[in-house]
Design a protein around this motif. Structure first.
Motif, short mmCIF file in Angstrom:
data_model
loop_
_atom_site.label_atom_id
_atom_site.label_comp_id
_atom_site.label_asym_id
_atom_site.label_seq_id
_atom_site.Cartn_x
_atom_site.Cartn_y
_atom_site.Cartn_z
N ASP A 43 -0.61 5.42 0.64
CA ASP A 43 -0.88 4.75 1.74
C ASP A 43 0.65 4.09 2.50
O ASP A 43 0.61 4.35 3.57
CB ASP A 43 -1.57 3.49 1.37
N LEU A 44 1.59 4.07 1.65
CA LEU A 44 2.84 3.62 2.18
C LEU A 44 3.62 4.62 2.68
O LEU A 44 4.34 4.49 3.81
CB LEU A 44 3.73 3.07 0.78
N VAL A 45 3.37 5.93 2.27
CA VAL A 45 4.15 7.01 3.01
C VAL A 45 3.56 7.19 4.39
O VAL A 45 4.31 7.58 5.24
CB VAL A 45 4.15 8.41 2.08
N ARG A 46 2.27 7.06 4.53
CA ARG A 46 1.61 7.31 5.99
C ARG A 46 2.04 6.10 6.83
O ARG A 46 2.37 6.14 7.98
CB ARG A 46 0.16 7.32 5.87
N MET A 99 1.46 -3.33 -9.54
CA MET A 99 1.30 -2.35 -10.63
C MET A 99 2.70 -2.35 -11.59
O MET A 99 3.22 -1.15 -12.04
CB MET A 99 0.98 -1.14 -10.42
N SER A 100 3.33 -3.39 -11.91
CA SER A 100 4.48 -3.81 -12.69
C SER A 100 5.65 -3.25 -11.98
O SER A 100 6.91 -3.13 -12.73
CB SER A 100 4.41 -3.05 -14.14
N VAL A 101 5.56 -3.03 -10.57
CA VAL A 101 6.78 -2.63 -9.94
C VAL A 101 7.07 -3.88 -8.92
O VAL A 101 6.35 -4.22 -8.20
CB VAL A 101 6.53 -1.22 -8.98
N GLU A 102 8.34 -4.06 -8.91
CA GLU A 102 8.76 -5.24 -8.04
C GLU A 102 9.20 -4.71 -6.77
O GLU A 102 10.37 -3.97 -6.38
CB GLU A 102 9.91 -5.95 -8.48
N ILE A 103 8.31 -4.91 -5.99
CA ILE A 103 8.48 -4.48 -4.32
C ILE A 103 9.18 -5.64 -3.43
O ILE A 103 8.57 -6.67 -3.42
CB ILE A 103 7.13 -4.17 -3.70
N GLU A 149 11.10 -2.31 4.04
CA GLU A 149 10.20 -2.57 2.90
C GLU A 149 9.32 -1.16 2.52
O GLU A 149 9.35 -0.90 1.07
CB GLU A 149 9.13 -3.46 3.26
N CYS A 150 8.71 -0.57 3.33
CA CYS A 150 8.29 0.50 3.04
C CYS A 150 9.00 1.80 2.41
O CYS A 150 8.67 2.17 1.38
CB CYS A 150 7.33 1.20 4.33
N GLU A 151 10.34 1.89 2.84
CA GLU A 151 11.00 2.94 2.26
C GLU A 151 11.39 2.51 0.74
O GLU A 151 11.27 3.38 -0.11
CB GLU A 151 12.08 3.02 2.98
N LYS A 152 11.82 1.28 0.73
CA LYS A 152 12.30 1.01 -0.61
C LYS A 152 10.96 0.90 -1.93
O LYS A 152 10.99 1.24 -2.77
CB LYS A 152 12.92 -0.63 -0.52
N ALA A 153 9.99 0.52 -1.08
CA ALA A 153 8.65 0.43 -1.94
C ALA A 153 8.37 1.77 -2.37
O ALA A 153 7.85 2.22 -3.69
CB ALA A 153 7.49 -0.06 -1.27
N CYS A 154 8.39 2.95 -1.51
CA CYS A 154 8.02 4.45 -1.71
C CYS A 154 9.14 4.94 -2.91
O CYS A 154 8.74 5.58 -3.71
CB CYS A 154 8.19 4.84 -0.48
N GLN A 155 10.30 4.31 -2.81
CA GLN A 155 11.27 4.85 -3.73
C GLN A 155 11.13 4.32 -5.16
O GLN A 155 10.92 5.00 -5.93
CB GLN A 155 12.72 4.45 -3.26
N ALA A 159 9.49 6.41 -8.47
CA ALA A 159 10.24 6.52 -9.91
C ALA A 159 9.09 5.87 -11.05
O ALA A 159 9.34 6.57 -12.11
CB ALA A 159 11.56 5.35 -9.71
N GLU A 160 8.18 4.98 -10.61
CA GLU A 160 7.13 4.42 -11.44
C GLU A 160 6.45 5.47 -11.66
O GLU A 160 5.75 5.68 -12.95
CB GLU A 160 6.75 3.37 -11.17
#
Length: 220
Positions: A43-46, A99-103, A149-155, A159-160
């Protein structure tokens, strides 16, 4: 047979069975987590793709307006017009647990609420193309922050996902099969010991019956 050395005892068998149940449950939870992370990642990639196209188009339009403004204005006038900005932007960041990832989540505040404060110059000696360029960049700011935000969240999500995928594979292809092999090995050993014990008991019983039979014959 087990690939690691284990003690073929009932206590060890009980411990391994409990550990196997926990591993299977953890494997299911990790697979569910991986699938949900993948869904959110896609979803974030789109969204990231759509935002990047929008931002790049906006920046290209702003650059065209700057080029047009520069063609009708001298460099000195253009530099003086943009030298002292009137508006000021403050950027704040907070994190959201996904999901335990700090966005990261970005919020910005302007020093004043007046929309015309983005223009730090008078209109007498400047071109309307410069106004359009400044307005385009100002309008792009929320989209640029969301794109960041989206690009950092995707990275972070990628990784997760990779970390979770490795854990799922380790459980599925290494730990759970090893525990199952160990359980089969211990079960086989215990059954073998039980059969050996039964055979020994049967032999002892036969010997006792034989001795009792000979004793009766001697008594007669």
């Amino acid at each position: 047979m087990a690939t690691v050395h284990v003690n073929p005892t009932r206590m060890e068998l009980t411990r391994l069975k409990k550990k196997l149940v926990t591993a299977i449950r953890g494997h299911k939870l990790l697979k569910d987590k991986r699938d949900e992370l993948m869904r959110r990642f896609l979803d974030l990639v789109r969204e990231n793709k759509a935002l990047r196209e929008k931002v790049e188009q906006g920046i290209a339009a702003a650059n065209r307006n700057f080029v047009l403004a520069r063609s009708v204005m001298s460099d000195e006038v253009l530099n003086v017009a943009l030298m002292a900005p009137k508006q000021e932007v403050t950027l704040e960041m907070e994190t959201q647990n996904v999901m335990s990832v700090e966005i990261p989540k970005y919020h910005y505040k302007t020093r004043t609420s007046d929309a015309n404060d983005i223009y730090s110059y008078g209109y007498a000696f400047t071109s309307g193309d410069l106004d359009s360029a400044v307005k385009s960049l100002s309008d792009l700011l929320p989209d640029m922050l969301r794109l960041a935000e989206c690009e950092k969240a995707c990275q972070l999500l990628a990784a997760e996902i990779e970390k979770t995928r490795r854990r799922v594979n380790a459980l599925e292809h290494v730990m759970i099969p090893e525990m199952q092999d160990s359980i089969r090995y211990i079960t086989m050993k215990l059954d073998e010991n039980e059969r050996s014990t039964q055979i020994r008991l049967m032999k002892v019983k036969d010997m006792m019956l034989e001795q009792a039979h000979h004793y009766k014959e001697k008594m007669q």
